[in-house]
Design an enzyme around this catalytic site. Sequence first.
Site, PDB file in Angstrom:
ATOM      1  N   THR A 172      38.602  45.748  53.608  1.00  0.00           N
ATOM      2  CA  THR A 172      37.620  46.824  53.809  1.00  0.00           C
ATOM      3  C   THR A 172      36.232  46.214  53.631  1.00  0.00           C
ATOM      4  OG1 THR A 172      37.906  47.508  51.507  1.00  0.00           O
ATOM      5  CG2 THR A 172      39.134  48.725  53.174  1.00  0.00           C
ATOM      6  N   LYS A 182      43.837  42.627  49.004  1.00  0.00           N
ATOM      7  CA  LYS A 182      42.512  43.093  49.402  1.00  0.00           C
ATOM      8  C   LYS A 182      41.902  43.821  48.207  1.00  0.00           C
ATOM      9  CE  LYS A 182      40.850  46.261  50.261  1.00  0.00           C
ATOM     10  NZ  LYS A 182      40.130  47.506  49.822  1.00  0.00           N
ATOM     11  N   THR A 187      40.020  49.591  47.279  1.00  0.00           N
ATOM     12  CA  THR A 187      41.253  49.576  46.507  1.00  0.00           C
ATOM     13  C   THR A 187      41.965  48.233  46.546  1.00  0.00           C
ATOM     14  OG1 THR A 187      41.444  51.839  47.212  1.00  0.00           O
ATOM     15  CG2 THR A 187      43.406  50.838  46.286  1.00  0.00           C
ATOM     16  N   GLU A 201      32.115  43.435  44.967  1.00  0.00           N
ATOM     17  CA  GLU A 201      30.950  43.979  45.663  1.00  0.00           C
ATOM     18  C   GLU A 201      29.634  43.647  44.978  1.00  0.00           C
ATOM     19  OE1 GLU A 201      31.889  48.080  45.879  1.00  0.00           O
ATOM     20  OE2 GLU A 201      33.020  47.868  47.737  1.00  0.00           O
ATOM     21  N   SER A 217      31.636  55.448  51.484  1.00  0.00           N
ATOM     22  CA  SER A 217      32.714  54.469  51.460  1.00  0.00           C
ATOM     23  C   SER A 217      33.756  54.908  50.450  1.00  0.00           C
ATOM     24  CB  SER A 217      32.167  53.090  51.123  1.00  0.00           C
ATOM     25  OG  SER A 217      31.477  53.115  49.892  1.00  0.00           O
TER      26      SER A 217
END
Lengths: 386, 386
Positions: free
Chosen positions: B148, B171, B182, B262, B386
């Site tokens: 993602t 991921k 997630t 992130e 998101s």
Amino acid sequence: MSVTAAKGFTSSGIAAGIKDSGGADLALVVNQGPSRAAAGVFTSNRVKAAPVLWSEQVLKGGQVSAVVLNSGGANACTGPLGFQDTHATAEKAAEVLGDAHSAGEIAVASTGLIGQRLPMDKLLPGLGTAVAALSPHGGEKAAIAIKTTDTVHKTAVVESPAGWTVGGMAKGSGMLAPGLATMLVVLTTDAEATADELDAALRAATRTTLDRIDSDGCMSTNDTVLLLASGASQVRPDEAEFAEAVRAVCDDLGQQLIRDAEGASKDIRIEVVGAASEEDAVLVGRSIARNNLLKCAVHGEDPNWGRVLAAIGTTDAVFEPDQLNVAINGVQVCRGGAIGDDRDKVDMRYREVRITADLAAGPESAVIWTNDLTADYVHENSAYSS
Amino acid sequence: MSVTAAKGFTSSGIAAGIKDSGGADLALVVNQGPSRAAAGVFTSNRVKAAPVLWSEQVLKGGQVSAVVLNSGGANACTGPLGFQDTHATAEKAAEVLGDAHSAGEIAVASTGLIGQRLPMDKLLPGLGTAVAALSPHGGEKAAIAIKTTDTVHKTAVVESPAGWTVGGMAKGSGMLAPGLATMLVVLTTDAEATADELDAALRAATRTTLDRIDSDGCMSTNDTVLLLASGASQVRPDEAEFAEAVRAVCDDLGQQLIRDAEGASKDIRIEVVGAASEEDAVLVGRSIARNNLLKCAVHGEDPNWGRVLAAIGTTDAVFEPDQLNVAINGVQVCRGGAIGDDRDKVDMRYREVRITADLAAGPESAVIWTNDLTADYVHENSAYSS
């Protein structure tokens, strides 16, 4: 206004040189009596700053004749030497205030960087200057001297038609006990009240106001909230009216703290309803308030209600996932744990954002306030040591 | 590499049109046997996405013949209709995979925005394309299709000299269950093992690896970690060696997740030592890992150890405040709860930052990994839904 709105109090705020900036950094609040009854609530962090350990002892006696507050250093995690510094501060204040004062009735509060000794060579001489500057109109100056990253000073007052007053000042720009931008609050009243009565009123007031503000989930080592009574009005207040006045001043100061939180662009009011108990409502409210992803989404004006459900789901509160309802600014975006009304209908342009989470599990509720998470918050807390 | 490193597995990754971007968004992993033994661990969030509820049921049978994974939508908080979508996905996959497959042995995992239905008109036809693309070399493509906000795809493999292999893909770019980015992990092995043996190895492995990564304190509704065994090596592994191989692959993937978190600029390794129990060590480690003020300070390369003590102080772990020791990158900045060595000696220029907190209360320890809090994190989680 501030701590000198009530009769029987003088205060001052001066620059002692504790802050490198040269700004005001030392405040003094003196109770001229006739009463010296007092109550206090302190951080529940187990790592407590030296002034908290000191003032907790002072408050056990139920009497406070003066409060010394400094910004520019938290005097936390400074060991036995740091505690000696606090003790020396109270002793010196008693000495310069004169015969009617003893160190054991002088509370001390500090705010600023953790893990550094205070410059006692500046603080102790500053106490003499602060005593010389004491005034029945000194409340504003005291409120200014306790600021750290606060952009404005915070004061509030409630006057009773019965002839007594509750006033106060606060500092804090992170919240419920941020590691450094610690919440310090001093309330004063000229009502006649015993230490026990003050304690009951203060605990009830803070439990639903200052204790339900949670800007960044961080709990301070220095949080201190004091209530001092001079009895100078010679009026014994109605118990319920007095409790409500203390609550109103705490609520007012709390709202000012939230509106001045570091880097915040949104104030988020989280109301949890339908809870099986008030404890559940507070637990769920705090979990939502501490969800960084939600706080970022609110900053981006994105009604991302999935974050609210994910936060609720981490708690052990009583609820069924398929019974949860969430409204953002009045739009029921989640109904029965699933997609509700169109999220595009949510208008998030204004500073205040209201999130209502319905647990559908009982009659209890609670309100928790927090802020959004912004790049400015990151900047304020990373660009320099604080 | 990836999920096709072990013999007996085929996989594929294709663009089904679930993502608006047109990127790869549908992955399929098929166990060709002879065994179909499998184990899984799932989010402990009480608000669980439909595919988690489905796959938990599938795993109760201890057999998985295939896993369907999609990015572009979490299918969380979508109610009974969302669960029907997951069910339909498993049924359709069984249909296109052919006679040897039944929906009850097909696990489903989804990742993306919470609170939106999946575009089933694109997902279901995509399953036919994914089956046609199945390959014993398809592991990389599957790993790419589940990304993602990940900037890189993540795979790992351990080959035993005894002739069996454990491989996997992951991921996730927020961490321990971020609301959306997630963590989805699929591990495969060609070793011979029963479902119970796989379950024991997987739970032991994730408990000290994937479960101790905590990028932003947010727990996902979709976290899924699966381990599938084909038995195709015809080798029954040594129990301890197999457990270590599964742990090593989980640890490797976990490190890749942290390094891709992130907006992060620092990876923070928090080691809690001297704890009275492992539970205390994990509790204290998580409290430190979730302290926004500390995470900002680390971003600013500021060895603000007061934040560490303030975080420890919020827990009920066994310790005495005046016994705490903290080291940052090897410099003992806090000793006995007070000022230790000169904080200016701490070099924080590099990406990895090591914080050691010594509770001086016992022999137990734990390591928790987290990231710094940055303006980029705020941007990634506020600039778009998101």
